[in-house]
Design a protein around this motif. Structure first.
Motif, PDB file in Angstrom:
ATOM      1  N   LEU A 181      66.889 -79.475  12.826  1.00  0.00           N
ATOM      2  CA  LEU A 181      65.977 -80.340  13.587  1.00  0.00           C
ATOM      3  C   LEU A 181      64.894 -80.903  12.668  1.00  0.00           C
ATOM      4  O   LEU A 181      64.558 -82.095  12.745  1.00  0.00           O
ATOM      5  CB  LEU A 181      65.355 -79.552  14.748  1.00  0.00           C
TER       6      LEU A 181
ATOM      7  N   ILE B 213      64.228 -84.793  11.819  1.00  0.00           N
ATOM      8  CA  ILE B 213      62.925 -85.430  11.999  1.00  0.00           C
ATOM      9  C   ILE B 213      62.476 -86.086  10.702  1.00  0.00           C
ATOM     10  O   ILE B 213      62.062 -87.251  10.674  1.00  0.00           O
ATOM     11  CB  ILE B 213      61.889 -84.382  12.462  1.00  0.00           C
TER      12      ILE B 213
ATOM     13  N   LEU C 220      72.933 -84.146  22.892  1.00  0.00           N
ATOM     14  CA  LEU C 220      71.837 -83.277  23.317  1.00  0.00           C
ATOM     15  C   LEU C 220      70.659 -83.370  22.346  1.00  0.00           C
ATOM     16  O   LEU C 220      69.495 -83.355  22.760  1.00  0.00           O
ATOM     17  CB  LEU C 220      72.316 -81.826  23.434  1.00  0.00           C
TER      18      LEU C 220
ATOM     19  N   THR D 129      68.083 -86.157  22.947  1.00  0.00           N
ATOM     20  CA  THR D 129      67.040 -86.015  23.962  1.00  0.00           C
ATOM     21  C   THR D 129      65.770 -85.423  23.342  1.00  0.00           C
ATOM     22  O   THR D 129      64.663 -85.821  23.697  1.00  0.00           O
ATOM     23  CB  THR D 129      67.488 -85.088  25.108  1.00  0.00           C
ATOM     24  N   ILE D 130      65.974 -84.510  22.398  1.00  0.00           N
ATOM     25  CA  ILE D 130      64.800 -83.934  21.733  1.00  0.00           C
ATOM     26  C   ILE D 130      64.083 -85.016  20.939  1.00  0.00           C
ATOM     27  O   ILE D 130      62.858 -85.145  20.986  1.00  0.00           O
ATOM     28  CB  ILE D 130      65.229 -82.772  20.819  1.00  0.00           C
TER      29      ILE D 130
ATOM     30  N   TYR E 140      62.060 -87.161  23.141  1.00  0.00           N
ATOM     31  CA  TYR E 140      60.804 -86.532  23.529  1.00  0.00           C
ATOM     32  C   TYR E 140      59.778 -86.681  22.412  1.00  0.00           C
ATOM     33  O   TYR E 140      58.596 -86.903  22.659  1.00  0.00           O
ATOM     34  CB  TYR E 140      61.025 -85.053  23.844  1.00  0.00           C
ATOM     35  N   LEU E 141      60.254 -86.554  21.161  1.00  0.00           N
ATOM     36  CA  LEU E 141      59.335 -86.669  20.033  1.00  0.00           C
ATOM     37  C   LEU E 141      58.965 -88.122  19.761  1.00  0.00           C
ATOM     38  O   LEU E 141      58.177 -88.407  18.874  1.00  0.00           O
ATOM     39  CB  LEU E 141      59.975 -86.058  18.785  1.00  0.00           C
ATOM     40  N   GLY E 142      59.575 -89.023  20.512  1.00  0.00           N
ATOM     41  CA  GLY E 142      59.244 -90.431  20.346  1.00  0.00           C
ATOM     42  C   GLY E 142      59.989 -91.106  19.215  1.00  0.00           C
ATOM     43  O   GLY E 142      59.615 -92.184  18.769  1.00  0.00           O
ATOM     44  N   ILE E 143      61.051 -90.472  18.709  1.00  0.00           N
ATOM     45  CA  ILE E 143      61.786 -91.100  17.625  1.00  0.00           C
ATOM     46  C   ILE E 143      63.257 -91.236  17.997  1.00  0.00           C
ATOM     47  O   ILE E 143      64.130 -91.256  17.137  1.00  0.00           O
ATOM     48  CB  ILE E 143      61.635 -90.300  16.306  1.00  0.00           C
TER      49      ILE E 143
ATOM     50  N   GLY F  64      67.789 -89.758  27.069  1.00  0.00           N
ATOM     51  CA  GLY F  64      66.679 -88.944  26.598  1.00  0.00           C
ATOM     52  C   GLY F  64      65.361 -89.642  26.866  1.00  0.00           C
ATOM     53  O   GLY F  64      64.401 -89.043  27.348  1.00  0.00           O
TER      54      GLY F  64
ATOM     55  N   ILE G 274      64.561 -89.555  30.510  1.00  0.00           N
ATOM     56  CA  ILE G 274      64.056 -88.240  30.899  1.00  0.00           C
ATOM     57  C   ILE G 274      62.618 -88.086  30.436  1.00  0.00           C
ATOM     58  O   ILE G 274      61.744 -87.626  31.178  1.00  0.00           O
ATOM     59  CB  ILE G 274      64.935 -87.124  30.289  1.00  0.00           C
ATOM     60  N   ASP G 275      62.357 -88.502  29.204  1.00  0.00           N
ATOM     61  CA  ASP G 275      61.022 -88.365  28.655  1.00  0.00           C
ATOM     62  C   ASP G 275      60.011 -89.162  29.484  1.00  0.00           C
ATOM     63  O   ASP G 275      58.922 -88.687  29.793  1.00  0.00           O
ATOM     64  CB  ASP G 275      61.030 -88.848  27.209  1.00  0.00           C
TER      65      ASP G 275
ATOM     66  N   ALA H   1      70.649 -80.296  28.783  1.00  0.00           N
ATOM     67  CA  ALA H   1      69.771 -80.506  27.634  1.00  0.00           C
ATOM     68  C   ALA H   1      68.549 -79.599  27.729  1.00  0.00           C
ATOM     69  O   ALA H   1      68.062 -79.322  28.825  1.00  0.00           O
ATOM     70  CB  ALA H   1      69.344 -81.962  27.580  1.00  0.00           C
ATOM     71  N   SER H   2      68.067 -79.146  26.555  1.00  0.00           N
ATOM     72  CA  SER H   2      66.940 -78.216  26.568  1.00  0.00           C
ATOM     73  C   SER H   2      65.705 -78.868  27.183  1.00  0.00           C
ATOM     74  O   SER H   2      64.893 -78.201  27.815  1.00  0.00           O
ATOM     75  CB  SER H   2      66.646 -77.724  25.158  1.00  0.00           C
ATOM     76  N   LEU H   3      65.591 -80.170  27.001  1.00  0.00           N
ATOM     77  CA  LEU H   3      64.467 -80.892  27.593  1.00  0.00           C
ATOM     78  C   LEU H   3      64.438 -80.702  29.107  1.00  0.00           C
ATOM     79  O   LEU H   3      63.376 -80.530  29.709  1.00  0.00           O
ATOM     80  CB  LEU H   3      64.621 -82.377  27.254  1.00  0.00           C
TER      81      LEU H   3
ATOM     82  N   ILE I 225      61.476 -79.163  31.397  1.00  0.00           N
ATOM     83  CA  ILE I 225      60.834 -79.925  32.469  1.00  0.00           C
ATOM     84  C   ILE I 225      61.061 -79.237  33.808  1.00  0.00           C
ATOM     85  O   ILE I 225      60.135 -79.018  34.584  1.00  0.00           O
ATOM     86  CB  ILE I 225      61.383 -81.367  32.504  1.00  0.00           C
TER      87      ILE I 225
ATOM     88  N   LEU J 138      60.008 -77.726  20.880  1.00  0.00           N
ATOM     89  CA  LEU J 138      59.809 -78.294  22.209  1.00  0.00           C
ATOM     90  C   LEU J 138      58.935 -77.403  23.076  1.00  0.00           C
ATOM     91  O   LEU J 138      58.000 -77.860  23.717  1.00  0.00           O
ATOM     92  CB  LEU J 138      61.154 -78.473  22.901  1.00  0.00           C
TER      93      LEU J 138
ATOM     94  N   VAL K  89      55.085 -81.518  15.653  1.00  0.00           N
ATOM     95  CA  VAL K  89      55.068 -82.646  16.587  1.00  0.00           C
ATOM     96  C   VAL K  89      53.861 -83.542  16.316  1.00  0.00           C
ATOM     97  O   VAL K  89      53.966 -84.771  16.286  1.00  0.00           O
ATOM     98  CB  VAL K  89      55.050 -82.129  18.036  1.00  0.00           C
TER      99      VAL K  89
ATOM    100  N   ILE L 102      54.510 -85.675  13.391  1.00  0.00           N
ATOM    101  CA  ILE L 102      55.380 -86.813  13.678  1.00  0.00           C
ATOM    102  C   ILE L 102      54.558 -87.946  14.296  1.00  0.00           C
ATOM    103  O   ILE L 102      54.651 -89.097  13.887  1.00  0.00           O
ATOM    104  CB  ILE L 102      56.498 -86.402  14.656  1.00  0.00           C
ATOM    105  N   HIS L 103      53.754 -87.588  15.261  1.00  0.00           N
ATOM    106  CA  HIS L 103      52.990 -88.625  15.940  1.00  0.00           C
ATOM    107  C   HIS L 103      51.921 -89.226  15.048  1.00  0.00           C
ATOM    108  O   HIS L 103      51.578 -90.393  15.191  1.00  0.00           O
ATOM    109  CB  HIS L 103      52.365 -88.050  17.220  1.00  0.00           C
TER     110      HIS L 103
ATOM    111  N   LEU M 180      54.630 -82.749   7.266  1.00  0.00           N
ATOM    112  CA  LEU M 180      56.049 -82.703   7.601  1.00  0.00           C
ATOM    113  C   LEU M 180      56.859 -82.156   6.427  1.00  0.00           C
ATOM    114  O   LEU M 180      57.716 -81.282   6.588  1.00  0.00           O
ATOM    115  CB  LEU M 180      56.509 -84.120   7.941  1.00  0.00           C
TER     116      LEU M 180
END
Ligand code: ADP
Ligand code: MG
Lengths: 342, 327, 328
Positions: free
Chosen positions: A186, A190, A271, A274-275, A278-281, A288, A291-292, C160-162, C166, C270, C285, C288-289, C296
């Motif tokens: 992961l 990233i 899958l 989707t992560i 969520y991280l915006g990338i 995904g 869902i986010d 999905a883990s997301l 949620i 997550l 995280v 990243i933002h 990183l």
């Protein structure tokens, strides 16, 4: 660039046709396929539906009339796919949220443009959720399928070369592999996307770079074993060329691994996206992302659930069907479990 | 005459296959008296191991022993025994040595502890006492450096030594009946002779009753009092060792005897039986041996062969014999 | 053993050098340091500020060859980004964050405790639950228990883990209000309330894949000959499973598990970010933002370092757990 996507569709359909013919001619594989069909009929049909939707969504061209509030000038430049043309999202929209099959807006009770027509409701911008979910199909198959289709041959080439020839080649491939494998995937994903930038191609490349290692390792190990097999030794003693041995003896014996890895890689990638979303990338228009975006809607009062439900169900169904097929395929192709079953 | 120690009557073992279940052991019967050695003979795949496992109630799923089977051991009904009774019986009165010592010992447990476990499962003795007994046993079965060998792992032992460990595990509780399933098949020829010698000694000293499973008539000749020959799940001939070895009546027994390169047979033509035992699903309806039998004739294929009393205590199941004896 | 360990560590070190090479290519060759600096100081910052920022963050040197120094000088190759990168990473001198100038090493140390307090219970409970259910399933193999758990696993694996996060947060945190929705407290008597929900969700989301994996391992072992020997000795079902099968199956499971230990430190990305746990996952995280490349980079490096360490540990524990493995 609609033409790339159109050509890709053409190539994929051609490849699919060729693959189908090859399978039909090979007894072992056509039997395996028939067994799969017998055991996983529903899953296969669902996967086929997804594929057809993705293909329809990939064939796009510029032109035609656009209804709604989009100007003709924009419509003239924006390629629209068959799905776009069937649903015509520009016209088929509301002002904001509306529940599935609702006659009026969700919060304001304002009358809708298309009362009762939004099967899965509309999102905050009034877009039809079914349309968005359908658009996600292509993105998912792009992430999972196209990436695997490109990565697996490359991984196979490196893995087989390393396993078969050994020596320097093996040292180099093994070193690269163990280096990449030591970075938690992961984090590597990233890092790659951050460095390469956000975008369809970049994300697919990043997913590919992290995804090839596992399969490369697998094919290398298997090739090492096959290289020592009697019939390979015999073929070599008879003076069959390296290319001949690899094509005729090694690759066919890796085929079942390829099929199973493809399926597992596919679900893993979908899958993983989707992560990233969520991280915006992640990728634009993916489930995904849906869902986010939908995650805050659960804390609204009353809650808006259809966005989240639509995206998660679409994702879940696809992944489940592919997982089920992969599982059945492993049972069918693995001689060990086959013995167990008797 | 007292009751036999073990009686197997109409024992069948079935496995599911395609449409229904096929019997890989089909209504076989035999009995064993106290102190006797019975050899169960037949080629690989004839169902010998399954017959023995039926007695141990250890048939692997999805196989099972059919309800019609009657097994009486030491007056107890084995088929009806509770799970706990069976567990108390196994490894105590009823022990088994398996074919392949390479895979039959737990690879991550010290060999001595595996024997200790066998003892302590059935007798309430301290670990120290069990350990002492194990070392004595090791010495008894001819394991050199028994003290050190107690704490080695199986992979460090040769095949012969592993089989000796298996044997000491099996005889640790002085069982009433010892099942030896091809105890020498997986071993080198020279080691085979030593292990046979050991079994014979143990049998003589302890008076253990042995059910010896083998496909080797040389082994039969060494150890057995009586012999039962199986082919494709069916009993084909029974008799004393003398009867079977010197006057085999069933064509299959004849074939088996011809197949061993025995010193006595040198000069004779080796008339090995052609082919192998077919898989259970392909077994013929009548006499199972039909398609490999040199004496097969018309009734063999369709109807089950009749029981023929041969000389003395011997019996055989064969159409050709029936015809020859005029029945 | 000692020679083996030395060789193993040496190879691990070579792999670390490889990872650093990968990081260099990614973060210095592909991602242009000039771009990073420009983004960090903003488009309208003066050239002075820009140069100063580059200097502060160690981006002010040429990539691999420094032509300021003569051809014969050592510094021609050592006074470069490439050399600096290796030197600083290998001496754990991680420098400052690209985003807010805070020292990275300090933030990582601060994040380790919250991360561990989430991942360690997650890991232990997850392993226990996974092994327990796998054992149960293997015990009831080919019955409806087995089949229904397998179906359950397949379903669980496809989510999905997301969605787990949620859904779990909504259901347990908001609807049932069993636990607080997010937050963290270093005081263990309070922290468990914050950690319970993420741990629970983490365990559930890993359940499917774990149970299936362990089940395969157990079934493979239950079919082995030594199991039949144990039964023939008079072992009962439970003893066969615990004393014989579990002991053998633990070897592959153990290797799997030790390999996962380093990931405990990098945290559950997550979970941490969703539940507001200020661990290394949250740090990542944020990086990243905030386009924080240096943080990183460091996180990737630390993750890889721990992984390589874990691999060495795995190999060693393997040789200890399995008497059959002999050191070459
Ligand atoms: N697990 C199983 N499933 C199906 N058939 C089996 C199984 N185990 C054994 N058999 C069948 O049972 C027959 C008898 O096996 P076995 O008793 O091991 O023979 P033997 O010990 O005489 O060599 C074989 O033909 C084999 O095909
Ligand atoms: Mg056998």
């Amino acid at each position: 660039m609609p033409w790339i996507s159109n050509i890709a569709v053409l190539v994929l359909v051609a490849l699919g046709f060729l693959g189908w013919r090859t399978i039909r001619r090979n007894r072992l594989w056509s039997e395996a396929l028939r067994a799969l069909w017998r055991r996983r009929r529903i899953s296969l049909v669902i996967i086929a539906v997804y594929v057809v939707i993705a293909l329809l969504d990939s064939i796009a061209w510029v032109g035609g009339t656009v209804s709604g509030d989009v100007s003709d000038a924009v419509a003239a430049f924006k390629p629209r796919s068959i799905i776009d043309r069937i649903i015509a999202p520009e016209a088929f929209k509301e002002l904001s949220y509306s529940a599935p099959f609702a006659e009026a807006g969700f919060y304001d009770d304002a009358p809708l443009n298309h009362p009762g027509a939004h099967v899965l409701g509309t999102d905050i911008l009034g877009q039809d959720v079914l349309y968005r979910a359908l658009k996600g199909v292509r993105v998912a198959l792009l992430i999972g399928g196209l990436t695997s289709l490109i990565v697996i041959p490359i991984a196979l080439a490196f893995g087989v070369a390393a396993g078969y020839f050994g020596g320097r080649i093996d040292d180099v491939v093994f070193f690269v592999m163990s280096t990449l494998a030591s970075v938690p995937s992961l984090l590597l994903l990233i890092a790659l996307i951050m460095v390469l930038g956000i975008g369809t191609v970049q994300v697919c490349v990043a997913l590919g770079v992290t995804g090839w290692v596992g399969f490369c390792r697998l094919s290398r190990g298997e090739t090492l074993k096959l290289r020592e097999a009697d019939y390979v030794q015999a073929a070599r003693a008879l003076g069959v060329s390296h290319a001949g041995i690899i094509l005729r003896h090694i690759l066919p014996n890796l085929a079942h691994l390829i099929v199973i890895t493809f399926a597992l890689q596919f679900t893993g990638l979908v899958l993983a996206e989707t992560i990233l979303s969520y991280l915006g990338i992640g990728l634009d228009g993916s489930w995904g992302q849906m869902i986010d975006q939908a995650r805050d809607e659960l804390s609204r009062d009353p809650i808006v659930w259809w966005n989240l439900a639509a995206a998660s169900c679409a994702l879940f169904t696809l992944v489940l069907c592919v997982n089920l097929c992969a599982d059945a395929m492993r049972d069918i192709l693995d001689p060990r479990t086959r013995r167990e079953e008797q | 005459m007292s009751k036999p120690l073990l009686e197997m009557q109409n024992v069948s073992v079935t496995f599911p296959s395609g449409a229904g279940r096929v019997a890989v052991v089909d209504e076989i019967s035999f009995s064993l008296d106290e102190g006797e050695v019975l050899a169960l003979v037949g080629e690989s795949g004839c169902g010998k191991t399954m017959a023995a496992l039926a007695l141990m109630r250890l048939i692997p799923k999805p196989g099972r022993a059919e309800k019609t089977s009657r097994i009486t051991f030491d007056g107890k009904d084995v088929m009806a025994a509770s799970v706990d009774d069976m567990r108390a019986l196994r490894g105590y009165d009823l022990s088994m040595i398996f074919q392949d010592p390479m895979t039959c010992l737990n690879p991550v447990v010290r060999v001595g502890d595996q024997v200790v476990e066998a003892i302590r499962l059935h007798e309430s003795v301290s670990y120290g006492a069990a350990r002492k007994r194990t070392i004595e046993l090791f010495e008894r079965v001819g394991i050199p450096d028994a003290e050190q060998r107690f704490s080695t792992y199986p992979h460090l032992l040769s095949g012969g030594l592993k089989q000796r460990v298996m044997i000491s595990m099996a005889v640790a509780t002085k069982p009433r009946l010892l099942i030896a399933d091809e105890p020498t098949t997986a071993l080198d020829v020279t080691v085979q002779a030593q292990i046979l010698e050991l079994l014979r000694e143990l049998q003589r000293d302890l008076g253990t009753t042995i059910l010896l499973i083998t496909h080797d008539f040389a082994v039969v000749n060494e150890l057995a009092d009586r012999v039962a020959v199986m082919y494709a799940g069916k009993m084909v001939e029974k008799g004393t060792r003398y009867e079977l070895l010197k006057m085999p009546r069933h064509p299959y027994t004849e074939g088996l005897l011809g197949a061993i390169p025995h010193a006595a047979q040198r000069g004779h033509e080796l008339n090995e039986i052609e082919g192998v035992v077919p898989p259970p699903a392909l077994w013929p309806a009548g006499c199972r041996f039909t398609n490999r039998c040199p004496k097969a004739f018309e009734p063999c294929e369709g109807t089950l062969p009749p029981r023929i009393e041969t000389s003395g205590t011997g019996v055989a199941w064969c159409h050709a014999l029936a015809k020859a004896s005029g029945r | 053993m000692f020679a083996y360990l030395v060789r193993r560590i040496a190879y691990g070190f070579v792999t670390v050098l490889g990872v650093l090479m990968l990081l260099f290519v990614l973060f210095f060759a592909i991602a242009d340091p000039d771009d990073i600096a420009r983004k960090a100081v903003g488009e309208r910052a003066s050239a002075e500020v820009y140069e100063q920022w580059k200097k502060n963050h160690g981006y002010d040197k040429p990539l691999i060859v420094n032509t300021d120094h003569g051809a014969a000088e050592f510094a021609r190759y050592t006074d470069t980004l490439f050399f600096d990168h290796y030197r600083r990473m290998l001496t754990f001198d991680f420098g400052r964050s690209d985003a807010d100038d805070s020292p990275i090493a300090g933030r990582i140390l601060a994040g380790a405790v919250p991360s561990l307090s989430l991942t360690v219970p997650l890991f232990v409970i997850g392993l226990g639950v996974g092994v327990f259910f796998a054992l149960l399933v293997a015990f009831f193999r080919d019955t409806y228990v087995d089949r229904s758990v397998l179906v359950l696993c397949m379903l669980a694996m496809s989510i999905a883990s997301l969605i787990y996060i949620i859904g779990g947060q909504y259901l347990i945190g908001m609807l049932l209000r069993w636990f607080p929705i997010s937050g963290f407290d270093p005081d263990p008597t309070v922290a468990y309330r914050f950690l319970a929900l993420p741990v629970l969700i983490g365990v559930v989301s890993g359940f499917g894949a774990d149970v299936r994996l362990y089940r395969t391992v157990f079934l493979e072992e239950t079919n082995r000959d030594y199991v039949r020997t144990a039964r023939a000795k008079g072992c009962g079902d439970i003893r066969v499973m615990t004393a014989h099968v579990l002991r053998n199956a633990l070897i592959p499971i153990l290797t799997n598990v030790v390999l996962a230990i380093p990931f405990l430190f990098t945290g559950a990305l997550l979970l941490e970010s969703f539940f507001g746990i200020p661990g290394l996952g949250s740090l990542t995280v944020e990086a990243i933002h905030g386009n924080d490349f240096s943080t990183l980079r460091t996180m990737v490096y630390i993750g890889a370092l721990l992984f390589i360490l874990g691999q060495i540990l795995t190999d060693v524990s393997y040789t200890l757990a399995d008497p059959r493995v002999r050191l070459r």
